[in-house]
Design an enzyme around this catalytic site. Sequence first.
Site, PDB file in Angstrom:
ATOM      1  N   GLY A  13       0.849  -1.185   0.000  1.00  0.00           N
ATOM      2  CA  GLY A  13       0.000   0.000   0.000  1.00  0.00           C
ATOM      3  C   GLY A  13       0.885   1.235   0.000  1.00  0.00           C
ATOM      4  CB  CYS A  14       0.415   4.510   1.580  1.00  0.00           C
ATOM      5  SG  CYS A  14       1.286   6.060   1.851  1.00  0.00           S
ATOM      6  CG  PHE A  15       6.018   5.126  -0.457  1.00  0.00           C
ATOM      7  CD1 PHE A  15       5.635   6.310   0.120  1.00  0.00           C
ATOM      8  CD2 PHE A  15       6.400   5.145  -1.789  1.00  0.00           C
ATOM      9  CE1 PHE A  15       5.628   7.510  -0.581  1.00  0.00           C
ATOM     10  CE2 PHE A  15       6.407   6.335  -2.512  1.00  0.00           C
ATOM     11  CZ  PHE A  15       6.017   7.518  -1.899  1.00  0.00           C
ATOM     12  CE1 TYR A 157      -3.086   7.501   4.035  1.00  0.00           C
ATOM     13  CE2 TYR A 157      -0.933   7.158   5.053  1.00  0.00           C
ATOM     14  CZ  TYR A 157      -1.944   6.746   4.188  1.00  0.00           C
ATOM     15  OH  TYR A 157      -1.804   5.568   3.492  1.00  0.00           O
TER      16      TYR A 157
END
Length: 178
Positions: A13-15, A157
Amino acid sequence: MTKNLQITTLGGGCFWCTEAVFQEVKGIEKVVSGYSGGNAPGRPTYREICSGLTGHAEVIQLTFDANVISFEDILVIFMTTHDPTTLNQQGADRGTQYRSVIYYHNDVQKKVSEEVLKQIQPYYNDKIVTEISPSTIFYEATIEHQNYYRENTQQGYCSFVIEPKLAKLRKLHADKLR
């Protein structure tokens, strides 16, 4: 003791999430966020990656000391701190750039990757969809994407997406932490 430095490349997913997880693990010498696995010519930009059109995945490239942590242990941590059962998605992040992927750097890493996925599968209700592929060109992300969690802990986030992953890491793998 002499170090036994090795490299692996993982996309979960998001690094920013995977980077934050592995920055806490003993034996990890370096974590670099970037992109791999695409087919677009030239060096891709973050904006191009986010379009989903280049075929690249957001990944981290780890340099680790195999005398301190095994590749197998790295994969177990990786597979238990993201959802390897959602195709091209992690939480609200959707698209091929967020796929779950292990880019192996040699035949031993390929074999260990296949074995770990088989061993982990019974712990999930859904089928693991993590891709296992040979490593390709790794493009380092720009500086503002490196050490994101450490430098932006107050961002929403980080609070809502990254911190729960770190809590899971600390609960499941406390013996592997710095």
